[in-house]
Design a protein around this motif. Sequence first.
Motif, mmCIF file in Angstrom:
data_model
loop_
_atom_site.group_PDB
_atom_site.id
_atom_site.type_symbol
_atom_site.label_atom_id
_atom_site.label_comp_id
_atom_site.label_asym_id
_atom_site.label_seq_id
_atom_site.Cartn_x
_atom_site.Cartn_y
_atom_site.Cartn_z
ATOM 1 N N TRP A 1 -5.058 -1.718 10.503
ATOM 2 C CA TRP A 1 -4.931 -0.140 10.437
ATOM 3 C C TRP A 1 -3.653 0.308 10.857
ATOM 4 O O TRP A 1 -3.067 1.320 9.997
ATOM 5 N N MET A 2 -3.018 -0.112 11.755
ATOM 6 C CA MET A 2 -1.721 0.221 12.172
ATOM 7 C C MET A 2 -0.522 -0.067 10.997
ATOM 8 O O MET A 2 0.269 0.754 10.885
ATOM 9 N N MET A 3 -0.958 -0.947 10.112
ATOM 10 C CA MET A 3 0.116 -1.526 9.353
ATOM 11 C C MET A 3 -0.205 -0.939 8.030
ATOM 12 O O MET A 3 0.795 -0.932 7.000
ATOM 13 N N THR A 4 -1.494 -0.267 7.647
ATOM 14 C CA THR A 4 -1.833 0.434 6.504
ATOM 15 C C THR A 4 -2.096 1.768 6.574
ATOM 16 O O THR A 4 -1.522 2.737 6.174
ATOM 17 N N PRO B 1 0.793 -1.241 -0.120
ATOM 18 C CA PRO B 1 -0.085 -0.044 -0.081
ATOM 19 C C PRO B 1 0.819 1.287 -0.063
ATOM 20 O O PRO B 1 0.585 2.254 -0.722
ATOM 21 N N LEU B 2 2.005 1.382 0.667
ATOM 22 C CA LEU B 2 2.841 2.406 0.784
ATOM 23 C C LEU B 2 3.561 2.598 -0.738
ATOM 24 O O LEU B 2 3.481 3.994 -1.017
ATOM 25 N N VAL B 3 4.154 1.620 -1.365
ATOM 26 C CA VAL B 3 4.458 1.722 -2.616
ATOM 27 C C VAL B 3 3.479 2.331 -3.553
ATOM 28 O O VAL B 3 3.869 3.190 -4.348
ATOM 29 N N PHE B 4 2.237 1.836 -3.410
ATOM 30 C CA PHE B 4 1.007 2.306 -4.361
ATOM 31 C C PHE B 4 1.000 3.959 -4.276
ATOM 32 O O PHE B 4 0.857 4.423 -5.168
ATOM 33 N N TYR B 5 0.677 4.022 -2.822
ATOM 34 C CA TYR B 5 0.447 5.325 -2.508
ATOM 35 C C TYR B 5 1.517 6.232 -3.190
ATOM 36 O O TYR B 5 1.329 7.323 -3.558
ATOM 37 N N VAL B 6 2.865 5.840 -2.933
ATOM 38 C CA VAL B 6 4.040 7.025 -3.395
ATOM 39 C C VAL B 6 3.824 7.065 -4.947
ATOM 40 O O VAL B 6 4.193 8.092 -5.643
ATOM 41 N N LEU C 1 -12.039 3.363 7.242
ATOM 42 C CA LEU C 1 -12.113 2.461 6.055
ATOM 43 C C LEU C 1 -11.864 1.120 6.221
ATOM 44 O O LEU C 1 -12.186 0.312 5.640
ATOM 45 N N SER C 2 -10.869 0.928 7.225
ATOM 46 C CA SER C 2 -10.495 -0.350 7.823
ATOM 47 C C SER C 2 -11.500 -1.039 8.341
ATOM 48 O O SER C 2 -11.631 -2.420 8.234
ATOM 49 N N SER D 1 -5.486 1.614 0.783
ATOM 50 C CA SER D 1 -6.174 0.983 1.942
ATOM 51 C C SER D 1 -6.664 -0.213 1.544
ATOM 52 O O SER D 1 -6.725 -1.426 2.224
ATOM 53 N N LEU D 2 -7.623 0.092 0.418
ATOM 54 C CA LEU D 2 -8.305 -1.263 -0.055
ATOM 55 C C LEU D 2 -7.499 -2.183 -0.819
ATOM 56 O O LEU D 2 -7.955 -3.478 -0.600
ATOM 57 N N LEU D 3 -6.186 -1.956 -1.015
ATOM 58 C CA LEU D 3 -5.326 -2.824 -1.559
ATOM 59 C C LEU D 3 -4.956 -3.892 -0.684
ATOM 60 O O LEU D 3 -4.875 -5.036 -1.221
ATOM 61 N N ALA D 4 -5.093 -3.719 0.553
ATOM 62 C CA ALA D 4 -4.383 -4.565 1.556
ATOM 63 C C ALA D 4 -5.774 -5.210 2.453
ATOM 64 O O ALA D 4 -5.268 -6.073 3.269
ATOM 65 N N THR D 5 -6.658 -4.829 1.949
ATOM 66 C CA THR D 5 -7.977 -5.347 2.786
ATOM 67 C C THR D 5 -8.367 -6.677 2.782
ATOM 68 O O THR D 5 -8.768 -7.575 3.691
#
Length: 228
Positions: free
Chosen positions: A108-111, A31-36, A147-148, A69-73
């Motif tokens: 949530w803590m990890m995303t 999710p972080l890589v996608f966000y950036v 969202l989580s 966020s949805l990517l890791a759900t």
Amino acid sequence: MPSAGLLSLILAVLQRDVIASLRRGSEWSNPLVFYVMVCALFPLGIGPQPERLAELAPGILWVVALLASLLATDSLFRGDFDDGTLEQMLLTHQSLYPQVLAKTLAHWMMTGLPLSVLSPILGVLLQLPPAGMLPLMASLVLGTMVLSFIGAIGAALTVGLRKGGLLLSLIVLPLYIPVLIFGSSVVKTAIDGGPYMPQLAMLAVFFLVALALSPLAICGALRISVDQ
């Protein structure tokens, strides 16, 4: 269950899920890589004009954070379902409510939390005015928690399906829309110099409602999925 035992159960599940997510790596890094990457593409696609980027930045940051966020759900309950842990959770005498609450908070803590912390840096990239930085972080902290919880309901409903990612998106995306509207409105209002606390308060209300009611829906959805 006594309150001390309930808290111990929540902390134990929370710790287990956070450690497991850190070991796997991809659950929090993707999710972080996608966000950036997606935020970095917008200045290339719409042009480097600071005024235009500043105008679009609140919506861009919020939409991309929502999708990240949805990517890791989908993986929230997938691992526990595949190895049989989820079935054991349903069969034990321990309450399922604190366990799904802890698992959602760990997600949530990890995303959501890393996305919120990273958002000011990407705000600078998108020429977001300084007045919008703190409201952006505050709105994302509250909004990504909502969202989580919403996403966890969809993940619980689709955990028994082999390819439930598309169905999960169709279930939760309409429910994400109010959070997106109020979240981006917080940042836009702050940039314009208006009072943004009413919108932020609405996000807090969404969070409190989700915190109280979503675990109940998640428990029911998990029982339906495992019994199929």
